[in-house]
Scaffold this motif. Sequence first.
Motif, PDB file in Angstrom:
ATOM      1  N   GLN A  75       5.348   6.490   7.250  1.00 29.18           N
ATOM      2  CA  GLN A  75       4.637   5.238   6.977  1.00 29.18           C
ATOM      3  C   GLN A  75       4.948   4.232   8.073  1.00 29.18           C
ATOM      4  O   GLN A  75       5.991   4.288   8.703  1.00 29.18           O
ATOM      5  CB  GLN A  75       5.058   4.695   5.614  1.00 29.18           C
ATOM      6  N   ARG A  76       4.012   3.314   8.228  1.00 28.59           N
ATOM      7  CA  ARG A  76       4.129   2.318   9.288  1.00 28.59           C
ATOM      8  C   ARG A  76       5.491   1.645   9.294  1.00 28.59           C
ATOM      9  O   ARG A  76       6.120   1.475  10.336  1.00 28.59           O
ATOM     10  CB  ARG A  76       3.017   1.296   9.098  1.00 28.59           C
ATOM     11  N   THR A  81       5.874   2.899  -3.619  1.00 27.57           N
ATOM     12  CA  THR A  81       5.759   3.177  -2.192  1.00 27.57           C
ATOM     13  C   THR A  81       6.845   4.145  -1.757  1.00 27.57           C
ATOM     14  O   THR A  81       6.592   5.119  -1.041  1.00 27.57           O
ATOM     15  CB  THR A  81       5.897   1.875  -1.393  1.00 27.57           C
ATOM     16  N   ARG A 113      -1.819   3.462  -0.069  1.00 23.27           N
ATOM     17  CA  ARG A 113      -1.632   2.184   0.608  1.00 23.27           C
ATOM     18  C   ARG A 113      -2.843   1.276   0.462  1.00 23.27           C
ATOM     19  O   ARG A 113      -2.701   0.066   0.365  1.00 23.27           O
ATOM     20  CB  ARG A 113      -1.251   2.407   2.062  1.00 23.27           C
ATOM     21  N   ARG A 165      -2.102  -3.403   0.978  1.00 24.26           N
ATOM     22  CA  ARG A 165      -1.445  -3.850   2.208  1.00 24.26           C
ATOM     23  C   ARG A 165      -1.579  -2.741   3.241  1.00 24.26           C
ATOM     24  O   ARG A 165      -0.647  -2.068   3.628  1.00 24.26           O
ATOM     25  CB  ARG A 165       0.023  -4.184   1.952  1.00 24.26           C
ATOM     26  N   SER A 206      -2.265  -3.387   9.471  1.00 29.92           N
ATOM     27  CA  SER A 206      -1.171  -4.077  10.138  1.00 29.92           C
ATOM     28  C   SER A 206      -1.503  -4.135  11.623  1.00 29.92           C
ATOM     29  O   SER A 206      -2.402  -3.447  12.089  1.00 29.92           O
ATOM     30  CB  SER A 206       0.143  -3.344   9.899  1.00 29.92           C
ATOM     31  N   ARG A 207      -0.787  -4.962  12.310  1.00 30.20           N
ATOM     32  CA  ARG A 207      -0.914  -5.055  13.771  1.00 30.20           C
ATOM     33  C   ARG A 207      -2.338  -4.935  14.288  1.00 30.20           C
ATOM     34  O   ARG A 207      -2.751  -3.889  14.815  1.00 30.20           O
ATOM     35  CB  ARG A 207      -0.054  -3.968  14.411  1.00 30.20           C
TER      36      ARG A 207
END
Lengths: 120, 443
Positions: free
Chosen positions: A86-87, B218, B280, B285, B288-289
Amino acid sequence: MKKILIIEDDKFLRELIARKLEKEGYETPQAVDGEEGFKKVVSEKPDLVLLDLILPGIDGFELLSKIKNDDQLSRIPVIILSNLGQREDVDKGLSLGAIDYLIKAHFTPAEIIEKVKKVL
Amino acid sequence: MNKVQRTASPLAKRNAGVKEIKRLRNTLRVRDLELAELKKKHAIDLQELDKVAKMLVQRDLERSQITEKREDELKQLKESRAALLNILEDAQAARKFVQEEKEKISAIIANLSDGLLLFDAQDRLSMVNPQTEKIFAVKEQDLIGKTIPQLAAFPATRPVVILVKNEGEKIFRKEIKLREKMTLEVTTVPLTIGKNQLWTLVVLHDVTREKLIEEMKTEFVSLSAHQLRTPLSAIKWTLRLLLDGELGNITQEQRGFLEKTYQSNERMIALINDLLNVTRIEEGRYLSRRVLIELEQILQIVVNSYKEESKRTNIGFKLEVSKEPLPKVLVDLEKIQVAMQNLLDNAFRYTRAGGQVTVSLKSDKKEVELSVKDSGVGIPKDQQEKVFSKFFRAANAVRIEAEGSGLGLFIAKNIVESHGGRIWFESEEGKGSTFYFTLPVAG
């Protein structure tokens, strides 16, 4: 002969990657958990560490920060080779000082060795 | 008289008689006068009496009238009193009702599981409920009457107040971490009467538990993916070593089987990635980035990775990019690649050998539009509305390709929409499908 320390708790995976590395002419000391891993980093002074993250006892992240916070060891390049992908995990690994982050299931042994060669 | 008559002479007698008559007459006259006088007087008396009697009667009448009036008045008074008492009773009932309502509302506010803060038009805090005290761990009397800048000086209330100050009335379920083990979802509601905004209500919803569960989920998903990937890695690596001949020579037939096994294993790995992506997405969420980039750069990389596939499957493959330079978009590189790959995977998967897949990229001032057109099997009309649903697979698709997660388009849709873009398609069964998506131009 360049020395690559493999820190991996899965015996079969460890053997497969070691076999490939040895065939390419690398020496492959191995460790099965974080504690043994750290001891080997100190004693073997490897040229590169292939580090799994989920390990019994001290996990890979903790081990990585231990290596990177040790002046004697911090220059040893560490490639994370894990199935955590995961990120957040990748970001954490890279921010702790790993030079690359490879998800095992996404790379073949040959591709992993490509990455290793690039770093060395 | 008898004596006189016997003793006097006839003349004398006669004279005496006249005299007597005269006297009598006089007397009579006097008597008459007296009588008249008396009568007159009597009449006057009678009149007087009559007058008095009448007066008395009149008085009596008046008195009885007055008594009657008094009684009337008294009756009216009694009625008024009763009415007044009624009104008073009603007023008391109304007051009781209002009081009860007030108590009810107070009880609701006090026992609400959410924290409430009420700011007046001057941004002064005019009410908090006990839950707010609990959330901030500050007593009510230390909060009431304070202005927003004053509250921003308290470390306890600072994060919420700063948010309210900066975002004004537009806050809807904004998440802030107040401190360790206290995450709030903040919503503000303007309270207006007519056109005047009188108060701003701030609602603090404690989502600490949900956040904790989310984190656990998660972690669970992440660990499960790890656990699933480990044996798949071993299979992948072993098959690769076998296929590369590092474990000895293999026959052509064996190679064929091993290739297929390797591909199945790759699909399994891809499926795990899909499941991770879906998890996810559901956590909200996902992105990202984000980076500013020309979409063509990403598209080129993705398209290049399908050239091999195009040759292998004997499906024509073309990229058409409009000649004018395309404006940049703000995207999560990895995710946009996934969206493109999912569309291209489908195009190749459901187009037969000899078919054609065309990717086009164009833009106007507002949006960049990408399309993937295939000459494949198409999507049956009756199933078109479900195309973007999770785990959906069209009946004809399942016949062609048994495997496939049914997650590709669901993921693509979520990626595109979380970038503020749109996704849609046109399809005719037996002729092919075209999937489009747009991304808003950055700036």
